[in-house]
Scaffold this motif. Structure first.
Motif, PDB file in Angstrom:
ATOM      1  N   LEU A   1     -17.318  39.839 -29.695  1.00 31.02           N
ATOM      2  CA  LEU A   1     -16.120  39.229 -30.265  1.00 31.02           C
ATOM      3  C   LEU A   1     -14.981  40.215 -30.078  1.00 31.02           C
ATOM      4  O   LEU A   1     -15.087  41.383 -30.475  1.00 31.02           O
ATOM      5  CB  LEU A   1     -16.299  38.968 -31.761  1.00 31.02           C
ATOM      6  N   GLU A   2     -13.920  39.778 -29.440  1.00 34.37           N
ATOM      7  CA  GLU A   2     -12.760  40.637 -29.212  1.00 34.37           C
ATOM      8  C   GLU A   2     -11.559  40.018 -29.918  1.00 34.37           C
ATOM      9  O   GLU A   2     -11.253  38.847 -29.722  1.00 34.37           O
ATOM     10  CB  GLU A   2     -12.495  40.789 -27.724  1.00 34.37           C
TER      11      GLU A   2
ATOM     12  N   THR B   1     -16.450  29.448 -24.690  1.00 38.30           N
ATOM     13  CA  THR B   1     -15.617  28.363 -25.209  1.00 38.30           C
ATOM     14  C   THR B   1     -15.970  28.100 -26.667  1.00 38.30           C
ATOM     15  O   THR B   1     -17.148  27.940 -26.998  1.00 38.30           O
ATOM     16  CB  THR B   1     -15.858  27.076 -24.378  1.00 38.30           C
ATOM     17  N   LEU B   2     -14.955  28.069 -27.522  1.00 33.34           N
ATOM     18  CA  LEU B   2     -15.155  27.724 -28.928  1.00 33.34           C
ATOM     19  C   LEU B   2     -15.361  26.216 -29.004  1.00 33.34           C
ATOM     20  O   LEU B   2     -14.470  25.442 -28.672  1.00 33.34           O
ATOM     21  CB  LEU B   2     -13.952  28.148 -29.768  1.00 33.34           C
ATOM     22  N   THR B   3     -16.569  25.786 -29.411  1.00 37.26           N
ATOM     23  CA  THR B   3     -16.894  24.358 -29.407  1.00 37.26           C
ATOM     24  C   THR B   3     -17.039  23.778 -30.802  1.00 37.26           C
ATOM     25  O   THR B   3     -17.193  22.575 -30.957  1.00 37.26           O
ATOM     26  CB  THR B   3     -18.198  24.091 -28.625  1.00 37.26           C
TER      27      THR B   3
ATOM     28  N   GLY C   1      -7.502  34.652 -33.678  1.00 34.52           N
ATOM     29  CA  GLY C   1      -7.183  35.784 -32.811  1.00 34.52           C
ATOM     30  C   GLY C   1      -8.387  36.413 -32.157  1.00 34.52           C
ATOM     31  O   GLY C   1      -8.295  37.492 -31.587  1.00 34.52           O
ATOM     32  N   ALA C   2      -9.545  35.744 -32.221  1.00 36.11           N
ATOM     33  CA  ALA C   2     -10.767  36.298 -31.637  1.00 36.11           C
ATOM     34  C   ALA C   2     -11.227  35.455 -30.461  1.00 36.11           C
ATOM     35  O   ALA C   2     -11.107  34.234 -30.463  1.00 36.11           O
ATOM     36  CB  ALA C   2     -11.879  36.360 -32.669  1.00 36.11           C
ATOM     37  N   ASP C   3     -11.741  36.129 -29.458  1.00 34.15           N
ATOM     38  CA  ASP C   3     -12.380  35.474 -28.320  1.00 34.15           C
ATOM     39  C   ASP C   3     -13.773  36.053 -28.169  1.00 34.15           C
ATOM     40  O   ASP C   3     -13.997  37.239 -28.420  1.00 34.15           O
ATOM     41  CB  ASP C   3     -11.596  35.720 -27.027  1.00 34.15           C
ATOM     42  N   MET C   4     -14.712  35.216 -27.766  1.00 29.81           N
ATOM     43  CA  MET C   4     -16.078  35.655 -27.511  1.00 29.81           C
ATOM     44  C   MET C   4     -16.260  35.785 -26.003  1.00 29.81           C
ATOM     45  O   MET C   4     -15.821  34.913 -25.246  1.00 29.81           O
ATOM     46  CB  MET C   4     -17.075  34.648 -28.076  1.00 29.81           C
ATOM     47  N   TYR C   5     -16.913  36.870 -25.584  1.00 31.72           N
ATOM     48  CA  TYR C   5     -17.196  37.087 -24.170  1.00 31.72           C
ATOM     49  C   TYR C   5     -18.672  37.361 -23.972  1.00 31.72           C
ATOM     50  O   TYR C   5     -19.304  38.046 -24.781  1.00 31.72           O
ATOM     51  CB  TYR C   5     -16.408  38.280 -23.627  1.00 31.72           C
ATOM     52  N   LEU C   6     -19.218  36.836 -22.881  1.00 36.01           N
ATOM     53  CA  LEU C   6     -20.528  37.230 -22.389  1.00 36.01           C
ATOM     54  C   LEU C   6     -20.260  38.352 -21.404  1.00 36.01           C
ATOM     55  O   LEU C   6     -19.417  38.211 -20.510  1.00 36.01           O
ATOM     56  CB  LEU C   6     -21.211  36.057 -21.687  1.00 36.01           C
ATOM     57  N   ILE C   7     -20.959  39.468 -21.568  1.00 33.86           N
ATOM     58  CA  ILE C   7     -20.765  40.624 -20.697  1.00 33.86           C
ATOM     59  C   ILE C   7     -22.123  41.032 -20.142  1.00 33.86           C
ATOM     60  O   ILE C   7     -23.095  41.171 -20.892  1.00 33.86           O
ATOM     61  CB  ILE C   7     -20.111  41.789 -21.460  1.00 33.86           C
TER      62      ILE C   7
END
Length: 114
Positions: free
Chosen positions: A88-89, A58-60, A35-41
């Motif tokens: 991490l959101e 992208t989760l690699t 349920g988590a997504d990583m973002y570059l901000i």
């Protein structure tokens, strides 16, 4: 490729507006990424609460994310200091901003027309 530990320190960087940057590889120590997504901000220093660029990573691997800023995303940036952070959101509404650093963007120089 630039490998970064999620809880490590992001080194100060600089680049030209319009550059494509190397791929960032972020390794997390977080056990639960469901349920988590990583973002570059990327935000300006003048307005750190408003994203100028927000790009999903992208989760690699099991705990590894990758992301690359391309010339399309950096082309419209003005010269000056920015904050670059990885966040991490979670779908539950929680977000964790753990990795942040300073970036200086140089405007591209245009030759005068002859």
């Amino acid at each position: 490729m630039q490998r970064i530990k999620f809880y490590g320190e992001l080194p100060e960087m600089e680049f030209l507006a319009g550059d494509t940057l190397d791929t960032f590889v972020i390794e997390t120590d977080t056990e639960e990424l469901t349920g988590a997504d990583m973002y570059l901000i990327l935000t300006t220093r003048q307005n750190p609460n408003e994203a100028v660029v927000r790009k999903k990573c992208t989760l690699t691997g099991e705990n590894t994310f990758e992301v690359q800023l391309t010339s399309t995303e950096t082309n419209g940036l003005n010269e000056g200091w920015y904050f670059l952070l990885f966040c991490l959101e979670y779908s539950s509404g929680y977000d964790f901003k753990k990795l942040q650093g300073n970036v200086y963007v140089h405007s591209s120089v245009r030759r005068p027309q002859e």
